[in-house]
Design a protein around this motif. Structure first.
Motif, PDB file in Angstrom:
ATOM      1  N   ILE A 166      31.806  38.890  39.302  1.00 37.22           N
ATOM      2  CA  ILE A 166      32.529  39.189  38.646  1.00 37.22           C
ATOM      3  C   ILE A 166      33.749  39.794  39.945  1.00 37.22           C
ATOM      4  CG2 ILE A 166      33.599  41.075  37.312  1.00 37.22           C
ATOM      5  CD1 ILE A 166      30.816  41.929  37.255  1.00 37.22           C
ATOM      6  N   PRO A 167      35.248  39.221  40.257  1.00 39.07           N
ATOM      7  CA  PRO A 167      35.820  39.058  40.545  1.00 39.07           C
ATOM      8  C   PRO A 167      36.524  40.904  40.256  1.00 39.07           C
ATOM      9  CG  PRO A 167      35.940  36.933  40.010  1.00 39.07           C
ATOM     10  CD  PRO A 167      35.267  37.828  39.537  1.00 39.07           C
ATOM     11  N   ALA A 168      37.543  41.174  41.465  1.00 41.63           N
ATOM     12  CA  ALA A 168      37.868  42.594  40.241  1.00 41.63           C
ATOM     13  C   ALA A 168      39.248  42.790  41.559  1.00 41.63           C
ATOM     14  CB  ALA A 168      36.735  43.784  40.279  1.00 41.63           C
ATOM     15  N   MET A 169      40.127  43.731  41.318  1.00 43.65           N
ATOM     16  CA  MET A 169      41.209  43.625  42.237  1.00 43.65           C
ATOM     17  C   MET A 169      41.677  45.286  41.483  1.00 43.65           C
ATOM     18  SD  MET A 169      44.524  42.079  43.287  1.00 43.65           S
ATOM     19  CE  MET A 169      45.918  42.508  44.427  1.00 43.65           C
ATOM     20  N   ASN A 170      41.815  46.411  41.779  1.00 43.81           N
ATOM     21  CA  ASN A 170      42.350  47.344  40.852  1.00 43.81           C
ATOM     22  C   ASN A 170      41.947  47.607  39.316  1.00 43.81           C
ATOM     23  OD1 ASN A 170      43.658  48.521  43.551  1.00 43.81           O
ATOM     24  ND2 ASN A 170      45.817  47.237  42.651  1.00 43.81           N
ATOM     25  N   GLU A 171      40.356  47.257  39.020  1.00 42.76           N
ATOM     26  CA  GLU A 171      39.962  47.953  38.177  1.00 42.76           C
ATOM     27  C   GLU A 171      39.442  49.083  37.763  1.00 42.76           C
ATOM     28  OE1 GLU A 171      40.790  45.611  36.042  1.00 42.76           O
ATOM     29  OE2 GLU A 171      42.524  43.556  36.733  1.00 42.76           O
ATOM     30  N   GLU A 172      39.699  49.751  37.648  1.00 40.95           N
ATOM     31  CA  GLU A 172      39.022  51.165  38.022  1.00 40.95           C
ATOM     32  C   GLU A 172      38.792  51.843  36.980  1.00 40.95           C
ATOM     33  OE1 GLU A 172      39.084  55.573  40.676  1.00 40.95           O
ATOM     34  OE2 GLU A 172      41.220  54.530  39.842  1.00 40.95           O
ATOM     35  N   ARG A 173      39.096  51.594  36.131  1.00 36.23           N
ATOM     36  CA  ARG A 173      38.870  52.166  34.227  1.00 36.23           C
ATOM     37  C   ARG A 173      37.904  51.120  33.628  1.00 36.23           C
ATOM     38  NH1 ARG A 173      44.803  52.866  31.635  1.00 36.23           N
ATOM     39  NH2 ARG A 173      45.434  50.673  32.751  1.00 36.23           N
ATOM     40  N   THR A 174      37.904  49.812  33.982  1.00 37.18           N
ATOM     41  CA  THR A 174      37.187  48.759  33.341  1.00 37.18           C
ATOM     42  C   THR A 174      36.248  48.644  33.599  1.00 37.18           C
ATOM     43  OG1 THR A 174      38.717  46.847  34.016  1.00 37.18           O
ATOM     44  CG2 THR A 174      38.837  47.831  31.526  1.00 37.18           C
ATOM     45  N   ASN A 209      38.411  42.726  45.887  1.00 36.87           N
ATOM     46  CA  ASN A 209      39.220  42.477  46.904  1.00 36.87           C
ATOM     47  C   ASN A 209      40.213  42.803  46.717  1.00 36.87           C
ATOM     48  OD1 ASN A 209      40.549  40.085  45.214  1.00 36.87           O
ATOM     49  ND2 ASN A 209      38.812  40.424  44.394  1.00 36.87           N
ATOM     50  N   GLY A 210      41.110  43.680  47.944  1.00 36.56           N
ATOM     51  CA  GLY A 210      43.008  43.528  48.049  1.00 36.56           C
ATOM     52  C   GLY A 210      43.127  44.659  47.105  1.00 36.56           C
ATOM     53  N   SER A 211      41.778  46.001  46.917  1.00 31.22           N
ATOM     54  CA  SER A 211      42.254  47.284  46.062  1.00 31.22           C
ATOM     55  C   SER A 211      42.714  48.398  46.645  1.00 31.22           C
ATOM     56  CB  SER A 211      41.108  47.120  45.355  1.00 31.22           C
ATOM     57  OG  SER A 211      40.128  46.632  44.215  1.00 31.22           O
ATOM     58  N   THR A 212      43.267  48.625  46.421  1.00 34.18           N
ATOM     59  CA  THR A 212      43.846  50.395  46.763  1.00 34.18           C
ATOM     60  C   THR A 212      43.234  51.093  46.040  1.00 34.18           C
ATOM     61  OG1 THR A 212      45.547  50.151  45.036  1.00 34.18           O
ATOM     62  CG2 THR A 212      45.890  49.395  48.031  1.00 34.18           C
ATOM     63  N   ASP A 213      42.790  51.250  44.436  1.00 29.90           N
ATOM     64  CA  ASP A 213      41.914  52.421  44.055  1.00 29.90           C
ATOM     65  C   ASP A 213      40.922  52.673  44.033  1.00 29.90           C
ATOM     66  OD1 ASP A 213      41.279  50.082  43.085  1.00 29.90           O
ATOM     67  OD2 ASP A 213      42.085  50.362  40.459  1.00 29.90           O
ATOM     68  N   GLY A 214      39.664  53.081  43.791  1.00 31.85           N
ATOM     69  CA  GLY A 214      38.193  53.128  43.680  1.00 31.85           C
ATOM     70  C   GLY A 214      37.413  51.966  42.559  1.00 31.85           C
ATOM     71  N   THR A 215      37.849  50.885  42.405  1.00 32.63           N
ATOM     72  CA  THR A 215      37.074  49.934  41.574  1.00 32.63           C
ATOM     73  C   THR A 215      35.734  49.816  42.494  1.00 32.63           C
ATOM     74  OG1 THR A 215      39.214  48.868  41.603  1.00 32.63           O
ATOM     75  CG2 THR A 215      37.253  47.709  41.520  1.00 32.63           C
ATOM     76  N   ALA A 216      35.761  49.989  43.865  1.00 27.60           N
ATOM     77  CA  ALA A 216      34.072  49.511  45.004  1.00 27.60           C
ATOM     78  C   ALA A 216      33.286  51.004  44.190  1.00 27.60           C
ATOM     79  CB  ALA A 216      34.922  49.277  46.362  1.00 27.60           C
ATOM     80  N   ASN A 217      33.513  51.584  44.437  1.00 32.42           N
ATOM     81  CA  ASN A 217      32.792  53.238  43.743  1.00 32.42           C
ATOM     82  C   ASN A 217      32.535  52.878  42.759  1.00 32.42           C
ATOM     83  OD1 ASN A 217      33.452  54.071  46.764  1.00 32.42           O
ATOM     84  ND2 ASN A 217      34.842  55.451  46.601  1.00 32.42           N
ATOM     85  N   GLU A 218      33.236  52.352  41.115  1.00 34.19           N
ATOM     86  CA  GLU A 218      33.053  52.760  40.183  1.00 34.19           C
ATOM     87  C   GLU A 218      32.122  51.845  40.170  1.00 34.19           C
ATOM     88  OE1 GLU A 218      33.851  54.838  37.836  1.00 34.19           O
ATOM     89  OE2 GLU A 218      34.684  55.999  39.748  1.00 34.19           O
ATOM     90  N   ALA A 219      32.000  50.116  41.200  1.00 34.75           N
ATOM     91  CA  ALA A 219      31.124  49.416  40.579  1.00 34.75           C
ATOM     92  C   ALA A 219      30.213  49.783  41.056  1.00 34.75           C
ATOM     93  CB  ALA A 219      31.444  48.259  41.613  1.00 34.75           C
ATOM     94  N   LEU A 268      30.699  43.306  47.305  1.00 36.65           N
ATOM     95  CA  LEU A 268      31.043  42.687  48.254  1.00 36.65           C
ATOM     96  C   LEU A 268      32.940  43.240  48.288  1.00 36.65           C
ATOM     97  CD1 LEU A 268      29.673  39.058  47.298  1.00 36.65           C
ATOM     98  CD2 LEU A 268      28.951  41.418  48.827  1.00 36.65           C
ATOM     99  N   HIS A 269      33.077  44.254  49.912  1.00 35.50           N
ATOM    100  CA  HIS A 269      34.551  43.855  50.049  1.00 35.50           C
ATOM    101  C   HIS A 269      35.216  43.115  50.427  1.00 35.50           C
ATOM    102  CE1 HIS A 269      36.823  48.478  49.554  1.00 35.50           C
ATOM    103  NE2 HIS A 269      37.721  47.394  49.075  1.00 35.50           N
ATOM    104  N   TYR A 270      36.334  43.583  50.737  1.00 30.33           N
ATOM    105  CA  TYR A 270      37.560  42.304  51.304  1.00 30.33           C
ATOM    106  C   TYR A 270      38.934  42.761  51.411  1.00 30.33           C
ATOM    107  CZ  TYR A 270      33.954  38.292  51.016  1.00 30.33           C
ATOM    108  OH  TYR A 270      32.493  38.015  51.393  1.00 30.33           O
ATOM    109  N   PRO A 271      39.159  43.642  52.283  1.00 32.91           N
ATOM    110  CA  PRO A 271      40.177  44.281  52.619  1.00 32.91           C
ATOM    111  C   PRO A 271      42.068  43.762  51.765  1.00 32.91           C
ATOM    112  CG  PRO A 271      40.207  43.770  54.175  1.00 32.91           C
ATOM    113  CD  PRO A 271      39.398  43.457  53.086  1.00 32.91           C
TER     114      PRO A 271
END
Length: 316
Positions: free
Chosen positions: A81-89, A111-121, A129-132
């Motif tokens: 699952i690729p994810a960028m700024n998908e904290e809500r879903t 990748n490229g997230s500025t919200d809490g996507t990584a923490n929620e996942a 797997l986190h990429y800035p």
């Protein structure tokens, strides 16, 4: 008599115990409503895994997720699952992915997230797997596939919580011998004019002599691959889904549209300025052009089709 005994037993409990018992029962009912059962997946009798113990493989796929059970080293399924700024879903997406079968790993490529996507996942139980920097969906899928350990790879997106009941048919299809299991989604073909991306998908399948696939494509999610398909297509090709699609068909893999998920209706509407160009559509069209170029480089300028009785040299 049983109801009376239960009432008598309940009456003898202390107030604290009664409160704990009621809250525990409510939690169980709540979990039942949300659904913690996996979609029932069965192994065909002649299917073989790279695992040494076939009995263990049968035990890995079942009806109810056992949270306290240790996951074997090599999972049957990897959900990417690729994810960028998908904290809500993202948490809902991960939970549905984990319901598919017992022995599954869920990889979220943030990748490229500025919200809490990584923490929620991470809280939902995914391997993150986190990429800035922003990589894009297709690059995220390539990275996830390279890191995946499963015998089956299932690809979906972070912004659409697709129920496990609609994801499991792709996994089951691969277990039954399909190498590339596609979403049987043709796009809005009745609109006038038809969207260029929809036309490109149909055109590519026609060029590949697979008009039966309609608009089904590796560009659309969800779709699943066998480990054999990944080896033939090549991990790097996943960055250009139409190219991977062409390589799968030319490679003699079994490619089928196995289940319909209306992603066009379920996907969130992406807002953009009126009259502005859609950069994503242009990227997808360029990907199809790259696939066509590969076909003509591999099969000749006519893509492997005969020129019948025409002698073009006489027209020069």
């Amino acid at each position: 008599m049983r109801k009376q005994r239960n009432r008598a037993s309940f009456a003898t409990k202390t107030r604290k115990k009664r409160t704990r018992w009621i809250s525990g029962k409510r939690r169980i009912q709540s979990r039942r409503k949300k659904g913690t059962k996996t979609y029932v997946i069965s192994l065909p009798p002649n299917h073989s895994f790279h695992s040494n113990d076939r009995r263990e493989a049968h035990e890995m796929i079942g009806e109810v997720v056992q949270q306290d059970r240790e996951v074997p080293r090599q999972p049957v399924l990897s959900v990417i699952i690729p994810a960028m700024n998908e904290e809500r879903t993202i948490a809902a997406v991960v939970r549905e992915a984990k319901r598919i079968c017992r022995n599954a790993e869920v990889l979220v490529i943030v990748n490229g997230s500025t919200d809490g996507t990584a923490n929620e996942a991470d809280r939902a139980g995914a391997r993150v797997l986190h990429y800035p920097e922003a990589l894009g969906h297709d690059a995220g899928r390539r990275i996830g596939a390279a890191a995946a350990r499963g015998q089956i790879l299932l690809f979906t997106d972070a912004d659409i919580p697709i129920p496990a009941e609609h994801l499991a048919p792709y996994v089951q299809a691969v277990l039954n011998g399909v190498d590339v299991a596609l979403n049987n989604y043709n796009g809005p073909v009745t609109r006038s004019p038809v969207h260029p991306v929809v036309e490109a998908k149909h055109m590519l399948n026609s060029l590949l002599s697979r008009s039966d696939l309609g608009g089904a494509s590796m560009t659309a999610i969800p779709h699943a691959l066998s480990r054999k398909a990944l080896e033939i297509i090549g991990v790097s090709s996943l960055e250009t889904p139409p190219l991977a699609h062409a390589k799968a068909i030319f490679g003699g893999l079994r490619v089928q549209a196995v289940h319909h998920v209306p992603v066009g209706k379920w996907n969130a509407v992406r807002t953009r300025e009126r009259g502005g160009a859609d950069p994503l559509s242009q990227v997808v069209l360029n990907d199809h052009l790259e696939a066509i170029r590969w076909i003509t480089d591999t099969r000749g300028p006519r893509g492997g089709y005969p020129d019948l009785q025409r002698v073009r040299s006489l027209a020069q």
